[in-house]
Scaffold this motif. Structure first.
Motif, PDB file in Angstrom:
ATOM      1  N   PRO A  23      51.891  74.568  -5.859  1.00 20.19           N
ATOM      2  CA  PRO A  23      51.369  75.680  -6.667  1.00 20.19           C
ATOM      3  C   PRO A  23      50.450  75.237  -7.800  1.00 20.19           C
ATOM      4  O   PRO A  23      49.418  75.864  -8.055  1.00 20.19           O
ATOM      5  CB  PRO A  23      52.637  76.350  -7.190  1.00 20.19           C
ATOM      6  CG  PRO A  23      53.675  76.047  -6.152  1.00 20.19           C
ATOM      7  CD  PRO A  23      53.352  74.669  -5.669  1.00 20.19           C
ATOM      8  N   ALA A  24      50.798  74.170  -8.504  1.00 20.27           N
ATOM      9  CA  ALA A  24      49.952  73.712  -9.607  1.00 20.27           C
ATOM     10  C   ALA A  24      48.587  73.273  -9.096  1.00 20.27           C
ATOM     11  O   ALA A  24      47.555  73.531  -9.729  1.00 20.27           O
ATOM     12  CB  ALA A  24      50.633  72.559 -10.347  1.00 20.27           C
ATOM     13  N   THR A  25      48.571  72.606  -7.951  1.00 21.38           N
ATOM     14  CA  THR A  25      47.302  72.176  -7.362  1.00 21.38           C
ATOM     15  C   THR A  25      46.459  73.381  -6.977  1.00 21.38           C
ATOM     16  O   THR A  25      45.236  73.399  -7.198  1.00 21.38           O
ATOM     17  CB  THR A  25      47.556  71.303  -6.124  1.00 21.38           C
ATOM     18  OG1 THR A  25      48.438  70.235  -6.472  1.00 21.38           O
ATOM     19  CG2 THR A  25      46.262  70.725  -5.592  1.00 21.38           C
ATOM     20  N   LYS A  26      47.083  74.379  -6.388  1.00 23.49           N
ATOM     21  CA  LYS A  26      46.347  75.574  -5.971  1.00 23.49           C
ATOM     22  C   LYS A  26      45.721  76.277  -7.166  1.00 23.49           C
ATOM     23  O   LYS A  26      44.594  76.789  -7.071  1.00 23.49           O
ATOM     24  CB  LYS A  26      47.275  76.516  -5.209  1.00 23.49           C
ATOM     25  CG  LYS A  26      47.668  76.014  -3.823  1.00 23.49           C
ATOM     26  CD  LYS A  26      48.481  77.055  -3.078  1.00 23.49           C
ATOM     27  CE  LYS A  26      48.773  76.621  -1.658  1.00 23.49           C
ATOM     28  NZ  LYS A  26      49.497  77.654  -0.889  1.00 23.49           N
ATOM     29  N   ARG A  27      46.419  76.291  -8.299  1.00 25.82           N
ATOM     30  CA  ARG A  27      45.845  76.932  -9.485  1.00 25.82           C
ATOM     31  C   ARG A  27      44.606  76.180  -9.965  1.00 25.82           C
ATOM     32  O   ARG A  27      43.581  76.789 -10.305  1.00 25.82           O
ATOM     33  CB  ARG A  27      46.894  76.998 -10.603  1.00 25.82           C
ATOM     34  CG  ARG A  27      48.062  77.935 -10.320  1.00 25.82           C
ATOM     35  CD  ARG A  27      48.882  78.212 -11.576  1.00 25.82           C
ATOM     36  NE  ARG A  27      49.507  77.025 -12.125  1.00 25.82           N
ATOM     37  CZ  ARG A  27      50.716  76.597 -11.787  1.00 25.82           C
ATOM     38  NH1 ARG A  27      51.430  77.247 -10.872  1.00 25.82           N
ATOM     39  NH2 ARG A  27      51.244  75.520 -12.361  1.00 25.82           N
ATOM     40  N   ALA A  28      44.691  74.857  -9.990  1.00 25.98           N
ATOM     41  CA  ALA A  28      43.542  74.063 -10.426  1.00 25.98           C
ATOM     42  C   ALA A  28      42.379  74.203  -9.449  1.00 25.98           C
ATOM     43  O   ALA A  28      41.212  74.330  -9.866  1.00 25.98           O
ATOM     44  CB  ALA A  28      43.951  72.598 -10.564  1.00 25.98           C
ATOM     45  N   ALA A  29      42.670  74.186  -8.162  1.00 24.98           N
ATOM     46  CA  ALA A  29      41.617  74.310  -7.152  1.00 24.98           C
ATOM     47  C   ALA A  29      40.930  75.664  -7.241  1.00 24.98           C
ATOM     48  O   ALA A  29      39.699  75.767  -7.121  1.00 24.98           O
ATOM     49  CB  ALA A  29      42.202  74.093  -5.763  1.00 24.98           C
TER      50      ALA A  29
ATOM     51  N   ALA B 101      40.640  77.509  -9.897  1.00 26.44           N
ATOM     52  CA  ALA B 101      39.861  77.579 -11.140  1.00 26.44           C
ATOM     53  C   ALA B 101      38.499  76.917 -10.997  1.00 26.44           C
ATOM     54  O   ALA B 101      37.553  77.276 -11.705  1.00 26.44           O
ATOM     55  CB  ALA B 101      40.648  76.920 -12.276  1.00 26.44           C
ATOM     56  N   GLU B 102      38.387  75.953 -10.067  1.00 23.23           N
ATOM     57  CA  GLU B 102      37.124  75.240  -9.911  1.00 23.23           C
ATOM     58  C   GLU B 102      36.446  75.518  -8.574  1.00 23.23           C
ATOM     59  O   GLU B 102      35.447  74.874  -8.240  1.00 23.23           O
ATOM     60  CB  GLU B 102      37.350  73.739 -10.121  1.00 23.23           C
ATOM     61  CG  GLU B 102      37.923  73.451 -11.502  1.00 23.23           C
ATOM     62  CD  GLU B 102      37.737  72.021 -11.967  1.00 23.23           C
ATOM     63  OE1 GLU B 102      37.017  71.256 -11.299  1.00 23.23           O
ATOM     64  OE2 GLU B 102      38.316  71.692 -13.019  1.00 23.23           O
ATOM     65  N   GLY B 103      36.974  76.475  -7.803  1.00 26.93           N
ATOM     66  CA  GLY B 103      36.322  76.889  -6.563  1.00 26.93           C
ATOM     67  C   GLY B 103      36.288  75.819  -5.499  1.00 26.93           C
ATOM     68  O   GLY B 103      35.287  75.647  -4.800  1.00 26.93           O
ATOM     69  N   LEU B 104      37.418  75.110  -5.318  1.00 23.66           N
ATOM     70  CA  LEU B 104      37.441  73.969  -4.404  1.00 23.66           C
ATOM     71  C   LEU B 104      37.836  74.331  -2.980  1.00 23.66           C
ATOM     72  O   LEU B 104      37.748  73.479  -2.089  1.00 23.66           O
ATOM     73  CB  LEU B 104      38.410  72.897  -4.933  1.00 23.66           C
ATOM     74  CG  LEU B 104      38.154  72.386  -6.353  1.00 23.66           C
ATOM     75  CD1 LEU B 104      39.119  71.264  -6.680  1.00 23.66           C
ATOM     76  CD2 LEU B 104      36.721  71.927  -6.529  1.00 23.66           C
ATOM     77  N   GLY B 105      38.297  75.541  -2.735  1.00 21.11           N
ATOM     78  CA  GLY B 105      38.691  75.932  -1.394  1.00 21.11           C
ATOM     79  C   GLY B 105      40.148  75.616  -1.102  1.00 21.11           C
ATOM     80  O   GLY B 105      40.884  75.102  -1.946  1.00 21.11           O
ATOM     81  N   ALA B 106      40.567  75.901   0.143  1.00 20.32           N
ATOM     82  CA  ALA B 106      41.975  75.826   0.521  1.00 20.32           C
ATOM     83  C   ALA B 106      42.438  74.415   0.844  1.00 20.32           C
ATOM     84  O   ALA B 106      43.631  74.129   0.782  1.00 20.32           O
ATOM     85  CB  ALA B 106      42.236  76.738   1.714  1.00 20.32           C
ATOM     86  N   THR B 107      41.534  73.534   1.232  1.00 19.77           N
ATOM     87  CA  THR B 107      41.917  72.163   1.594  1.00 19.77           C
ATOM     88  C   THR B 107      41.060  71.176   0.785  1.00 19.77           C
ATOM     89  O   THR B 107      40.290  70.398   1.354  1.00 19.77           O
ATOM     90  CB  THR B 107      41.734  71.917   3.100  1.00 19.77           C
ATOM     91  OG1 THR B 107      40.365  72.213   3.463  1.00 19.77           O
ATOM     92  CG2 THR B 107      42.668  72.797   3.912  1.00 19.77           C
ATOM     93  N   PRO B 108      41.215  71.179  -0.529  1.00 22.36           N
ATOM     94  CA  PRO B 108      40.273  70.434  -1.372  1.00 22.36           C
ATOM     95  C   PRO B 108      40.354  68.928  -1.245  1.00 22.36           C
ATOM     96  O   PRO B 108      39.386  68.233  -1.580  1.00 22.36           O
ATOM     97  CB  PRO B 108      40.648  70.876  -2.788  1.00 22.36           C
ATOM     98  CG  PRO B 108      42.075  71.298  -2.690  1.00 22.36           C
ATOM     99  CD  PRO B 108      42.209  71.903  -1.335  1.00 22.36           C
ATOM    100  N   PHE B 109      41.483  68.413  -0.774  1.00 18.22           N
ATOM    101  CA  PHE B 109      41.651  66.960  -0.735  1.00 18.22           C
ATOM    102  C   PHE B 109      41.754  66.409   0.684  1.00 18.22           C
ATOM    103  O   PHE B 109      41.271  65.312   0.949  1.00 18.22           O
ATOM    104  CB  PHE B 109      42.878  66.558  -1.563  1.00 18.22           C
ATOM    105  CG  PHE B 109      42.818  67.108  -2.957  1.00 18.22           C
ATOM    106  CD1 PHE B 109      41.806  66.727  -3.816  1.00 18.22           C
ATOM    107  CD2 PHE B 109      43.743  68.031  -3.404  1.00 18.22           C
ATOM    108  CE1 PHE B 109      41.711  67.250  -5.099  1.00 18.22           C
ATOM    109  CE2 PHE B 109      43.679  68.554  -4.689  1.00 18.22           C
ATOM    110  CZ  PHE B 109      42.651  68.168  -5.534  1.00 18.22           C
ATOM    111  N   SER B 110      42.333  67.153   1.597  1.00 16.48           N
ATOM    112  CA  SER B 110      42.470  66.659   2.979  1.00 16.48           C
ATOM    113  C   SER B 110      41.228  66.930   3.815  1.00 16.48           C
ATOM    114  O   SER B 110      40.912  66.153   4.728  1.00 16.48           O
ATOM    115  CB  SER B 110      43.691  67.286   3.648  1.00 16.48           C
ATOM    116  OG  SER B 110      43.522  68.685   3.820  1.00 16.48           O
ATOM    117  N   ALA B 111      40.515  68.020   3.543  1.00 17.36           N
ATOM    118  CA  ALA B 111      39.297  68.376   4.284  1.00 17.36           C
ATOM    119  C   ALA B 111      38.348  69.073   3.324  1.00 17.36           C
ATOM    120  O   ALA B 111      38.141  70.287   3.405  1.00 17.36           O
ATOM    121  CB  ALA B 111      39.640  69.268   5.476  1.00 17.36           C
TER     122      ALA B 111
END
Length: 222
Positions: free
Chosen positions: A192-198, A200-210
Motif C-alpha cells: 500500500p505505501a508503494t502504491k501511494r507513492a507511485a 503521487a508521481e504517475g508511475l503506473g501499476a508496475t513501476p518497478f517490475s515492468a
C-alpha cells in the motif's frame, strides 16, 4: 511526529525518500523542483542542497541533502521502522548495504544516465562501461542481498526501475535476468505505501517490475 517537506521532482532520487516517508507514516508535504527550468540550481534551492541535486528534505532541525543521509535520518527518527535501531542486532549489516547503495550503485547509475558530465570526450565509452558495472552490482545483489529493511528497499526499488527508462535504447536492460530482484520488485510494488507513492508521481501499476515512463500530475522527470 512533526511534518517535513520533501523537495522533489517526479521519478528522481526523491522517489526513494517519498517511499520511505509513506512506509514510515511520517507526515510530510512536497515542494516541486522544476527541472525543466533548472530549479535545482536556483539560489533558493541551493540554500537547501548546495550540491544542486534532488532531493532535499526540510526537517525541524534543518535541511538535509543526499538520499542516503535522508533515509538514515528518517530511520533514526523512528527507530525500528525503516531499519534496525542504533543499538539493535543487524544494524551494521543494514548500514553496510545502505551505504553501498549510496556510494556504489547510485553513482554507477549517474554515470550511466549522464556520461557526458563525467567524460565529455567519450560519453558512449563511459556509458558502455557503466552498463557492465551495473550488471556486476546486480549480480552481487542477486546473490547476497535480502529485502530485510525498508530503507534499503525504498532506495533500491527506484534504482531497479531507472535503467529500463533512462539508460539507453529500449530493451537493453531486463530485470528478469535477476529473478530474485525481479520478484522483490513485484512484491514491493504491491504494498500500500508503494502504491501511494507511485500514484503521487504517475508511475503506473508496475513501476518497478515492468516500468513505463511516468505521467506525473505535476512537473517533469527530466
Amino acid at each position: 511526529m512533526e511534518s517535513v517537506c520533501l523537495h522533489y521532482a517526479p521519478d528522481n532520487a526523491s522517489l526513494c525518500v517519498r517511499l520511505a516517508l509513506e512506509f514510515a507514516n511520517r507526515p510530510y508535504r512536497t515542494a516541486l523542483v522544476n527541472r525543466a527550468a533548472a530549479g535545482q540550481r536556483s539560489a533558493s534551492y541551493l540554500q537547501l542542497n548546495p550540491a544542486g541535486l534532488i532531493p532535499a528534505l526540510e526537517t525541524p532541525s534543518g535541511p538535509i541533502f543526499e538520499t542516503g543521509a535522508i533515509l538514515l535520518w528518517l530511520a533514526d527518527s523512528a527507530p525500528g521502522t525503516l531499519m534496525p535501531a542504533p543499538d539493535a542486532p543487524g544494524r551494521g549489516a543494514a548500514l553496510s548495504w545502505l551505504f553501498w547503495m549510496s556510494n556504489t550503485l547510485h553513482p554507477t547509475l549517474r554515470t550511466l544516465f549522464y556520461p557526458e558530465q563525467y567524460l565529455p570526450a567519450a560519453p558512449s565509452s563511459l556509458r558502455h562501461a557503466a552498463k557492465h558495472r551495473l550488471a556486476s552490482h546486480l549480480d552481487l545483489l542477486e546473490a547476497e542481498w535480502s529485502p530485510d529493511h525498508v530503507a534499503q528497499m525504498c532506495y533500491l526499488a527506484p534504482m531497479l526501475r531507472w535503467p529500463a527508462l533512462y539508460g539507453g535504447p529500449a530493451g537493453w536492460y531486463d530485470l528478469g535476468n535477476w529473478p530474485r530482484l525481479h520478484l522483490f520488485a513485484q512484491v514491493f510494488e504491491q504494498m500500500p505505501a508503494t502504491k501511494r507513492a507511485a500514484a503521487a508521481e504517475g508511475l503506473g501499476a508496475t513501476p518497478f517490475s515492468a516500468p513505463h515512463h511516468p505521467i506525473p500530475p505535476e512537473g517533469s522527470p527530466t
